[in-house]
Design a protein around this motif. Structure first.
Motif, PDB file in Angstrom:
ATOM      1  N   LEU A  72       0.829  -1.208   0.000  1.00  0.00           N
ATOM      2  CA  LEU A  72       0.000   0.000   0.000  1.00  0.00           C
ATOM      3  C   LEU A  72       0.860   1.254   0.000  1.00  0.00           C
ATOM      4  O   LEU A  72       0.583   2.219  -0.723  1.00  0.00           O
ATOM      5  N   LEU A  73       1.888   1.249   0.821  1.00  0.00           N
ATOM      6  CA  LEU A  73       2.773   2.406   0.900  1.00  0.00           C
ATOM      7  C   LEU A  73       3.418   2.684  -0.453  1.00  0.00           C
ATOM      8  O   LEU A  73       3.483   3.839  -0.897  1.00  0.00           O
ATOM      9  N   GLU A  74       3.878   1.634  -1.117  1.00  0.00           N
ATOM     10  CA  GLU A  74       4.472   1.787  -2.449  1.00  0.00           C
ATOM     11  C   GLU A  74       3.475   2.417  -3.418  1.00  0.00           C
ATOM     12  O   GLU A  74       3.813   3.323  -4.189  1.00  0.00           O
ATOM     13  N   ASN A  75       2.232   1.940  -3.386  1.00  0.00           N
ATOM     14  CA  ASN A  75       1.205   2.470  -4.288  1.00  0.00           C
ATOM     15  C   ASN A  75       0.948   3.949  -4.033  1.00  0.00           C
ATOM     16  O   ASN A  75       0.870   4.757  -4.966  1.00  0.00           O
ATOM     17  N   HIS A  76       0.797   4.310  -2.761  1.00  0.00           N
ATOM     18  CA  HIS A  76       0.486   5.701  -2.425  1.00  0.00           C
ATOM     19  C   HIS A  76       1.657   6.629  -2.726  1.00  0.00           C
ATOM     20  O   HIS A  76       1.466   7.753  -3.204  1.00  0.00           O
ATOM     21  N   LEU A  77       2.870   6.178  -2.453  1.00  0.00           N
ATOM     22  CA  LEU A  77       4.037   7.004  -2.748  1.00  0.00           C
ATOM     23  C   LEU A  77       4.211   7.187  -4.253  1.00  0.00           C
ATOM     24  O   LEU A  77       4.582   8.276  -4.711  1.00  0.00           O
ATOM     25  N   ALA A  78       3.935   6.140  -5.012  1.00  0.00           N
ATOM     26  CA  ALA A  78       4.024   6.251  -6.472  1.00  0.00           C
ATOM     27  C   ALA A  78       2.989   7.239  -6.994  1.00  0.00           C
ATOM     28  O   ALA A  78       3.277   8.053  -7.888  1.00  0.00           O
ATOM     29  N   GLU A  79       1.794   7.187  -6.425  1.00  0.00           N
ATOM     30  CA  GLU A  79       0.734   8.100  -6.846  1.00  0.00           C
ATOM     31  C   GLU A  79       1.096   9.547  -6.515  1.00  0.00           C
ATOM     32  O   GLU A  79       0.932  10.449  -7.350  1.00  0.00           O
TER      33      GLU A  79
END
Length: 209
Positions: A72-79
């Motif tokens: 989840l953290l990876e997804n949000h940081l990428a966004e």
């Protein structure tokens, strides 16, 4: 990442979904649970229940709660990175660029999904992998700002990077404070104030000749 409800069959059991779609569903459910309870307060049982799947199905995709959180953290940081880079690259006018970047940060913080809580208010930020991902994001954003500053001024890259870190920190801290006092100022007014503060400071550095 858009947060959506898990689909279920009429008997309440989870539908059989393609692997990628199931993974998104599980991440959506985990997002809701982590936002509501934090990392330490969340349990795999809660996430499975929110996703309307059995725990074995959940463990087929993620070996544990930590792996779910990191995904989840990876997804949000990428966004967030995409939003900020798009703002930085949207124009060659540095004044407009600062304005767009501040507004992008405030917009991410203000999202109903509360993704910012998993990024900036994590109760597991001391975890080495979590802190490494956050530092990589902060460094990437600050370096992108620094490249613009160094290109446009007579400052060295070391000096520009320090300023980049300062501007990035200003955006994050002010946006989070604004959200905590939401209702006092609308997002346009709040982001405009911080943009004006940032621009009045950074615009005073000499231009590269």
């Amino acid at each position: 990442m858009q947060v959506v409800s898990a689909e279920a069959s009429p008997n309440g059991k989870a539908l059989r979904l393609p692997r990628d779609e199931r993974r998104r569903q599980l991440l959506n459910a985990a997002h809701e649970v982590f936002v509501a309870h934090g990392f330490h307060g969340a349990a795999m049982d809660d996430i499975a229940e929110a996703a309307k799947v059995s725990k074995p199905v959940l463990y087929q995709h993620f070996p544990g709660k930590r792996e779910l959180y990191l995904a989840l953290l990876e997804n949000h940081l990428a966004e967030l990175t995409n939003l900020l880079m798009e703002a930085l690259r949207s124009t060659g006018d540095n004044k407009v660029r600062v304005q767009a970047t501040m507004r992008a940060y405030f917009s991410f913080i203000a999202r109903d999904s509360k993704a910012h809580r998993l990024v900036f208010e994590s109760d597991v930020s001391n975890d080495p992998e979590v802190s490494a991902r956050l530092e990589a994001f902060n460094a990437h954003f600050a370096n992108a700002i620094a490249e613009v500053i160094a290109e446009d001024t007579q400052l060295s890259m070391v000096e520009a990077t320090l300023l980049g870190r300062g501007l990035a920190g200003m955006a994050q801290i002010s946006a989070r404070f604004w959200l905590e006092t939401h209702g006092t100022l609308d997002i346009e007014t709040a982001s405009e104030l911080i943009y004006r503060l940032a621009w009045r400071g950074i615009s005073r550095f000499p231009k590269e000749i």
